[in-house]
Design a protein around this motif. Sequence first.
Motif, PDB file in Angstrom:
ATOM      1  N   GLU A   1      16.914  83.568  45.961  1.00 38.79           N
ATOM      2  CA  GLU A   1      17.656  82.649  45.096  1.00 38.79           C
ATOM      3  C   GLU A   1      19.012  82.395  45.730  1.00 38.79           C
ATOM      4  O   GLU A   1      19.749  83.322  46.047  1.00 38.79           O
ATOM      5  N   LEU A   2      19.341  81.122  45.940  1.00 34.95           N
ATOM      6  CA  LEU A   2      20.614  80.727  46.536  1.00 34.95           C
ATOM      7  C   LEU A   2      21.430  79.991  45.481  1.00 34.95           C
ATOM      8  O   LEU A   2      20.930  79.050  44.848  1.00 34.95           O
ATOM      9  N   SER A   3      22.677  80.409  45.276  1.00 32.61           N
ATOM     10  CA  SER A   3      23.522  79.790  44.252  1.00 32.61           C
ATOM     11  C   SER A   3      24.920  79.579  44.791  1.00 32.61           C
ATOM     12  O   SER A   3      25.399  80.325  45.653  1.00 32.61           O
ATOM     13  N   VAL A   4      25.558  78.526  44.266  1.00 36.38           N
ATOM     14  CA  VAL A   4      26.921  78.165  44.652  1.00 36.38           C
ATOM     15  C   VAL A   4      27.709  77.863  43.391  1.00 36.38           C
ATOM     16  O   VAL A   4      27.259  77.070  42.556  1.00 36.38           O
ATOM     17  N   LYS A  21      27.552  75.412  38.618  1.00 31.04           N
ATOM     18  CA  LYS A  21      26.719  76.311  39.412  1.00 31.04           C
ATOM     19  C   LYS A  21      25.433  75.602  39.795  1.00 31.04           C
ATOM     20  O   LYS A  21      24.703  75.098  38.945  1.00 31.04           O
ATOM     21  N   LYS A  22      25.179  75.545  41.089  1.00 26.50           N
ATOM     22  CA  LYS A  22      23.945  74.966  41.603  1.00 26.50           C
ATOM     23  C   LYS A  22      23.069  76.078  42.169  1.00 26.50           C
ATOM     24  O   LYS A  22      23.572  76.960  42.874  1.00 26.50           O
ATOM     25  N   THR A  23      21.795  75.987  41.861  1.00 17.62           N
ATOM     26  CA  THR A  23      20.862  77.044  42.272  1.00 17.62           C
ATOM     27  C   THR A  23      19.597  76.421  42.836  1.00 17.62           C
ATOM     28  O   THR A  23      19.110  75.410  42.329  1.00 17.62           O
ATOM     29  N   THR A  24      19.083  77.020  43.896  1.00 19.32           N
ATOM     30  CA  THR A  24      17.782  76.656  44.444  1.00 19.32           C
ATOM     31  C   THR A  24      17.147  77.912  45.019  1.00 19.32           C
ATOM     32  O   THR A  24      17.741  78.996  44.956  1.00 19.32           O
ATOM     33  N   HIS A  25      15.955  77.763  45.565  1.00 24.68           N
ATOM     34  CA  HIS A  25      15.242  78.913  46.128  1.00 24.68           C
ATOM     35  C   HIS A  25      14.719  78.554  47.513  1.00 24.68           C
ATOM     36  O   HIS A  25      14.601  77.384  47.868  1.00 24.68           O
TER      37      HIS A  25
END
Length: 560
Positions: free
Chosen positions: A118-121, A127-131
Amino acid sequence: MDFELRSAREKLEREQKERKERAKLKLEREKKAKDAAIKQREAIEASQRARRLDAIEAQIKADQHMQESLIAGGGIVFERVFQAVPFQGIGDKIKLPPSCFTELSDQGAFDKGPLYFELSVDYRDNKKTTHSGVLEFTAEDGTVGLPPHVWSNLFSAQDPMDVPLVQIRYVRLPKGSYAKLQPDNLGFSDLPNHKAILETILRQHATLSMDDVLSVSYGQVSYKLQVLELKPASSISVLETDIEVDIVSPEIVSDQPSQHVLMPLQFGKSESGTVEEGRYDYYKFTIDDSTVEKVMAGNVKVIVKIDVEKDGADTDLYVSKHPILFPSLNQHEWSSHDVGSKTLILGSKERALSSGTYSIGVYGFKGTVKYQVSVLVQESSSGAKIGERAVSSSLDVDTVECRNCKHSIPSRSIALHEVYCSRHNVVCNHPGCGIVLRVEEAKNHLHCEKCGQALQPIEMEKHLKVFHEPLSCGCGVVLEKEQMVQHQARDCPLRLIACRFCGDMVEAGNAAADTRDRMRGMSEHESTCGSRTAPCDSCGRSVMLKDMDIHQIAVHGKSS
């Protein structure tokens, strides 16, 4: 005496008053100091109490986060913050430092199957999140390599961060069973077998997340598809699983005119349109098997026609058969560059004609043009079949060839004909032409100095611009129109071909790197795609797709 006593008494009273005032001030100072000490002690105790509460709250949050990480990672805890570094790759697989390999390996993460992260900023309270999956462990310490797909889903191109920091956490993801995607504009459904194209794109991915945007390229055209819904979770694994995919139409069509939408045409019905200079309008029509049979027999012909409604403006007409969806100057099968209205006739001599879907490209060559485009199926007017030579009745008459126009003239009238012909007709002396023209028409008969084609003066400027101006291909080759059309049909590495293994329309690419694959005529994509394994139908053994025919012959004695 009384005076001295009175002075002494007054002095004593003053001294007593001063002592009382000093004592009072001392008491007040001591009280203030005591109150300040009490307040300071209370503030210290409150601060200590707040710190203890913050520490307890932080510990609770840390315990909760640890518990969440344990649950998300299936008992494996891995969480780091790295500086993001872009790299040119495909799909969603990232690059991590070698130290991460050791830490994950020590916890047994590799024994649990594919790795997912899980990658988050956190950026401006958003907050943006993707995988993602992992490609390799070769990044520099303190950095993580992100391919374009992951980078675009985490960071905004309009408002980039000075130092892009990404929080990465190891997670376990369920295998996906359903995905709903929405293109950003019309036209994606026109792609032939667009779900198979999506399947090819998803082979390059390990995960899908809600609100992710997928980029799909088809030749020179690209589409953006947003993930609207996923099952059974908001983030899923797409490795080794069958996913049902639904494509929904865009709710809001972009205000910017899209050049990559195919509008349907019906036979015998014209459609009106307006095209600006330098832009394309696209249409599509379908020819069925019965119509093709009639065309090949010479009974009918297919006519594509454009009528231009404005003088001074002009169009070009291009036609292609799918999978070439959007015919253009560089890439098409048939074209017409006549000045004004124009007609393309597809008859029995067109070997490329077959049943299927065709695209029409109307190009604004000069000015803004109002036009009407139509497709007709018209019966052949000639009584004789196409290809059958008519019998001339003049064969039974004694004839002589005219020395001026070279036509066969009855011998009894040859003298009169030659006198009249030499006075009123002139023969074009350009090599390979020899056409007979009226004297008044000869001034309007010109030949292109580069290719020798016969033209009228009003057609010369357009002919030179269309056929002889150099064109640049996306692969870097620069050619004139005719050579460019042949190049993009046969030699260009960017041309679309049908992969013999996956069946998708893909870019041909360069020749295969493997010598054996190159000798078998495989493209770069086919060499890679054919390296996938599949169970043999006869023995169940896993065999590479490109070796399946050899396996069937060598092991089972079957010819594919």
